[in-house]
Design an enzyme around this catalytic site. Structure first.
Site, mmCIF file in Angstrom:
data_model
loop_
_atom_site.group_PDB
_atom_site.id
_atom_site.type_symbol
_atom_site.label_atom_id
_atom_site.label_comp_id
_atom_site.label_asym_id
_atom_site.label_seq_id
_atom_site.Cartn_x
_atom_site.Cartn_y
_atom_site.Cartn_z
ATOM 1 N N VAL A 138 -10.137 11.373 -17.285
ATOM 2 C CA VAL A 138 -10.758 10.315 -18.091
ATOM 3 C C VAL A 138 -11.407 10.911 -19.337
ATOM 4 C CG1 VAL A 138 -12.501 8.479 -18.115
ATOM 5 C CG2 VAL A 138 -11.139 8.864 -16.056
ATOM 6 N N CYS A 139 -12.019 12.069 -19.196
ATOM 7 C CA CYS A 139 -12.774 12.696 -20.285
ATOM 8 C C CYS A 139 -11.983 12.840 -21.591
ATOM 9 C CB CYS A 139 -13.325 14.045 -19.841
ATOM 10 S SG CYS A 139 -14.440 13.932 -18.421
ATOM 11 N N PRO A 140 -10.755 13.365 -21.555
ATOM 12 C CA PRO A 140 -10.067 13.519 -22.840
ATOM 13 C C PRO A 140 -9.730 12.187 -23.505
ATOM 14 C CG PRO A 140 -8.603 14.118 -21.036
ATOM 15 C CD PRO A 140 -9.977 13.932 -20.454
ATOM 16 N N ILE A 196 -12.991 11.424 -25.400
ATOM 17 C CA ILE A 196 -13.191 12.361 -26.504
ATOM 18 C C ILE A 196 -12.209 12.046 -27.633
ATOM 19 C CG2 ILE A 196 -13.107 14.798 -27.182
ATOM 20 C CD1 ILE A 196 -13.908 15.395 -24.186
#
Length: 181
Positions: free
Chosen positions: A53-55, A58
């Site tokens: 999920v993080c990328p 970002i």
């Protein structure tokens, strides 16, 4: 969690700012959040590098970097991973190579701890977002659970509303009328 109206905690952290050899790292401090140029700051946290999920978050913040810049707002991303892990991830992930904002490394977890955004079991940061005014005061704070990505357009909408310094009704968007008391 740190509350709206409180001063953002003091910090001095290393951040990845470039992929260019010899210019990868820079120190960012809380002193840069207080300024006379009416510069706001949005700092957002993600749990771990090299995850799923993080990328997406970002990359979406990066896609909207110009929107933050147009609002006189510095954008900073952060996690409890090291600057070396951040650099390796940026080099490894297509969507992260061209980041226009720093990736702050809070390896001691001292800043995440001061913000009270550490997940209690793994001691990784929740998906927290803070909008900080030019005096270094938190004007908005939002936290998502580890599995749920945030909405960058909502962060921009709230930033717009805060920057009016007026009463903004529910679902208010830039360009709409504000309220009078």
């Amino acid at each position: 969690m740190i509350n709206v109206g409180q001063k953002f905690p003091e910090f001095s952290k290393t951040a990845v700012v470039s992929l260019e050899k010899g210019k990868e790292f820079e120190t960012i401090t809380s002193d840069s959040l207080v300024n006379e140029d009416n510069q706001w700051t949005t700092i957002f946290w993600w749990p771990k590098d090299f995850t799923f999920v993080c990328p997406t978050e970002i990359a979406e913040f990066n896609k909207n970097y110009g929107e933050f810049r147009d609002r006189n707002t510095t954008l900073i991303g952060a996690s409890t991973d090291s600057e070396f892990v951040h650099l390796a991830w940026r080099n490894d992930h297509d969507d992260l190579r061209g980041l226009k904002f720093p990736m702050l490394a809070d390896t001691s977890k001292s800043l995440a701890e001061a913000l009270d955004i550490l997940e209690p079991n793994e001691k990784i940061a929740y998906r927290a977002t803070f909008i900080i005014d030019p005096q270094g005061i938190v004007r908005w704070a939002s936290v998502n659970d580890l599995n749920v990505g945030r909405n960058v357009k909502e962060v921009l909408r709230v930033l717009d509303a805060l920057q009016t310094d007026e009463l903004c009704p529910c679902n208010w968007e830039k360009g709409q009328e504000t309220l009078t008391a």
